[in-house]
Design an enzyme around this catalytic site. Structure first.
Site, PDB file in Angstrom:
ATOM      1  N   ASP A 192       0.821  -1.218   0.000  1.00  0.00           N
ATOM      2  CA  ASP A 192       0.000   0.000   0.000  1.00  0.00           C
ATOM      3  C   ASP A 192       0.854   1.268   0.000  1.00  0.00           C
ATOM      4  O   ASP A 192       1.963   1.268   0.522  1.00  0.00           O
ATOM      5  CB  ASP A 192      -0.921  -0.026   1.231  1.00  0.00           C
TER       6      ASP A 192
ATOM      7  N   ASN B 222     -11.069  -2.688  -4.730  1.00  0.00           N
ATOM      8  CA  ASN B 222     -10.338  -1.728  -5.567  1.00  0.00           C
ATOM      9  C   ASN B 222     -11.035  -1.437  -6.899  1.00  0.00           C
ATOM     10  O   ASN B 222     -10.726  -0.442  -7.558  1.00  0.00           O
ATOM     11  CB  ASN B 222      -8.898  -2.197  -5.821  1.00  0.00           C
TER      12      ASN B 222
HETATM   13  C1  IPE Z   1      -5.293  -2.615   0.291  1.00  0.00           C
HETATM   14  O1  IPE Z   1      -5.001  -1.283   0.020  1.00  0.00           O
HETATM   15  C2  IPE Z   1      -5.336  -3.390  -0.989  1.00  0.00           C
HETATM   16  C3  IPE Z   1      -4.057  -3.548  -1.675  1.00  0.00           C
HETATM   17  C4  IPE Z   1      -2.892  -3.109  -1.267  1.00  0.00           C
HETATM   18  C5  IPE Z   1      -4.131  -4.263  -2.917  1.00  0.00           C
HETATM   19  P1  IPE Z   1      -6.161  -0.202  -0.140  1.00  0.00           P
HETATM   20  O2  IPE Z   1      -5.473   1.090  -0.428  1.00  0.00           O
HETATM   21  O3  IPE Z   1      -7.156  -0.663  -1.129  1.00  0.00           O
HETATM   22  O4  IPE Z   1      -6.824  -0.211   1.304  1.00  0.00           O
HETATM   23  P2  IPE Z   1      -7.711   0.884   2.059  1.00  0.00           P
HETATM   24  O5  IPE Z   1      -8.739   1.340   1.085  1.00  0.00           O
HETATM   25  O6  IPE Z   1      -6.774   1.995   2.449  1.00  0.00           O
HETATM   26  O7  IPE Z   1      -8.253   0.174   3.249  1.00  0.00           O
HETATM   27  C1  IPE Z   2      -1.757   0.165  -3.307  1.00  0.00           C
HETATM   28  O1  IPE Z   2      -1.491   1.529  -3.365  1.00  0.00           O
HETATM   29  C2  IPE Z   2      -2.101  -0.410  -4.660  1.00  0.00           C
HETATM   30  C3  IPE Z   2      -3.497  -0.844  -4.801  1.00  0.00           C
HETATM   31  C4  IPE Z   2      -4.380  -0.822  -3.855  1.00  0.00           C
HETATM   32  C5  IPE Z   2      -3.892  -1.343  -6.101  1.00  0.00           C
HETATM   33  P1  IPE Z   2      -2.661   2.596  -3.345  1.00  0.00           P
HETATM   34  O2  IPE Z   2      -3.078   2.876  -4.746  1.00  0.00           O
HETATM   35  O3  IPE Z   2      -3.758   2.178  -2.435  1.00  0.00           O
HETATM   36  O4  IPE Z   2      -1.911   3.861  -2.766  1.00  0.00           O
HETATM   37  P2  IPE Z   2      -2.505   4.919  -1.736  1.00  0.00           P
HETATM   38  O5  IPE Z   2      -2.975   4.149  -0.550  1.00  0.00           O
HETATM   39  O6  IPE Z   2      -3.617   5.616  -2.449  1.00  0.00           O
HETATM   40  O7  IPE Z   2      -1.349   5.806  -1.449  1.00  0.00           O
HETATM   41 MG    MG Z   3      -4.091   2.454  -0.454  1.00  0.00          MG
END
Ligand code: IPE
Ligand code: IPE
Ligand code: MG
Length: 241
Positions: free
Chosen positions: A15, A63
């Site tokens: 993340d 997602n």
């Molecule tokens: C968790 O990250 C899912 C992945 C890293 C694939 P998210 O960015 O989707 O999680 P939330 O929304 O902050 O809980």
């Molecule tokens: C994790 O990074 C990747 C996925 C969830 C696909 P994020 O895209 O959630 O990055 P932040 O949390 O917005 O910084």
């Molecule tokens: Mg994220």
């Protein structure tokens, strides 16, 4: 570090890609690209130090609710990554990672069919590899996984193959994507968030957690070492004293 204190299975919630890009004034896609590099780096290091099972959270069932341009960009990145890895067969044979995809990857679901095909090919071509099992969670949700396992048991009961009152935890686990693998010992989440976001809910019952403010694209082997040192110092009691 004492090998006995190394986790057998590490789960990593990758993340912080979007925030990493935003900090640099870049589009979020660039963050996802840098996240793929971090994945390669950490996977290589974890395999080198002898971690037998790794699970990386790449894309959750939730997602899909992101803006369509971002979802499309992430899918395009999967496609590109899979196609380029497929061409590097000599490198793959040297790495000896056994790649497995976990999540709802049924035909007719939201994952584009050409990506499903590439995922299956990757699993098949690495099926004989023996160094480290690398699970990559795509269209993965822990609740959905548990529901799927419950449906399987309901079907077996309806067919008279199992009895509801005789069901065991092992019967349930046989229907999880991670069937046959050890439960995760350590879950790592960078990016400052302290939650599971629907990752490995059943499997995490006795996992240790390690959180860090580092954004995933900045994650280095030194951070993994920090997590491993913290893990090695934990006293896992599993309910005992
Ligand atoms: C968790 O990250 C899912 C992945 C890293 C694939 P998210 O960015 O989707 O999680 P939330 O929304 O902050 O809980
Ligand atoms: C994790 O990074 C990747 C996925 C969830 C696909 P994020 O895209 O959630 O990055 P932040 O949390 O917005 O910084
Ligand atoms: Mg994220």
């Amino acid at each position: 570090m004492n090998n006995e204190n190394l986790p057998r299975h590490i789960g990593i919630i990758m993340d912080g890609n979007g925030r990493w890009a935003a900090q640099r004034g870049l589009p979020r896609t660039q963050g996802h690209r840098a996240g793929v590099e971090a994945f390669e780096r950490i996977c290589e290091y974890a395999a080198d130090i002898g971690i037998p099972y790794l699970t990386f959270y790449a894309f959750s069932t939730e997602n899909w609710a992101r803006p369509p341009e971002e979802v499309a960009a992430i899918m395009a990145l999967f496609r590109r990554q899979l196609e380029s890895t497929k061409l590097r067969q000599a490198e793959n044979e040297q790495k000896r990672w056994r790649i497995r995809y976990i999540g709802d990857l049924r035909e007719g679901g939201p994952v584009p069919p050409d990506i499903l095909q590439l995922l299956r090919e990757m699993e098949q071509s690495s099926a004989g590899m023996d160094r480290t099992v690398v699970n990559i969670a795509v269209n993965y949700g822990g609740r959905q996984e548990i529901l799927g396992a419950a449906r399987r048991l309901a079907r077996l009961c309806a067919q008279g193959e199992l009895g509801p009152d005789a069901l065991t935890e092992q019967d349930m686990e046989a229907g999880l994507y991670t069937a046959g693998q050890p439960m995760p010992d350590l879950i790592i989440r960078p990016s400052g968030e302290q939650r599971l976001s629907n990752f490995l809910l059943w499997q995490c019952a006795y996992a240790e957690f390690w959180f860090s403010d580092v954004l995933w694209p900045d994650f280095t082997p030194a951070h993994l070492d920090e997590a491993l040192a913290a893990y090695a110092a934990r006293n896992r009691r599993f309910g005992e004293i």
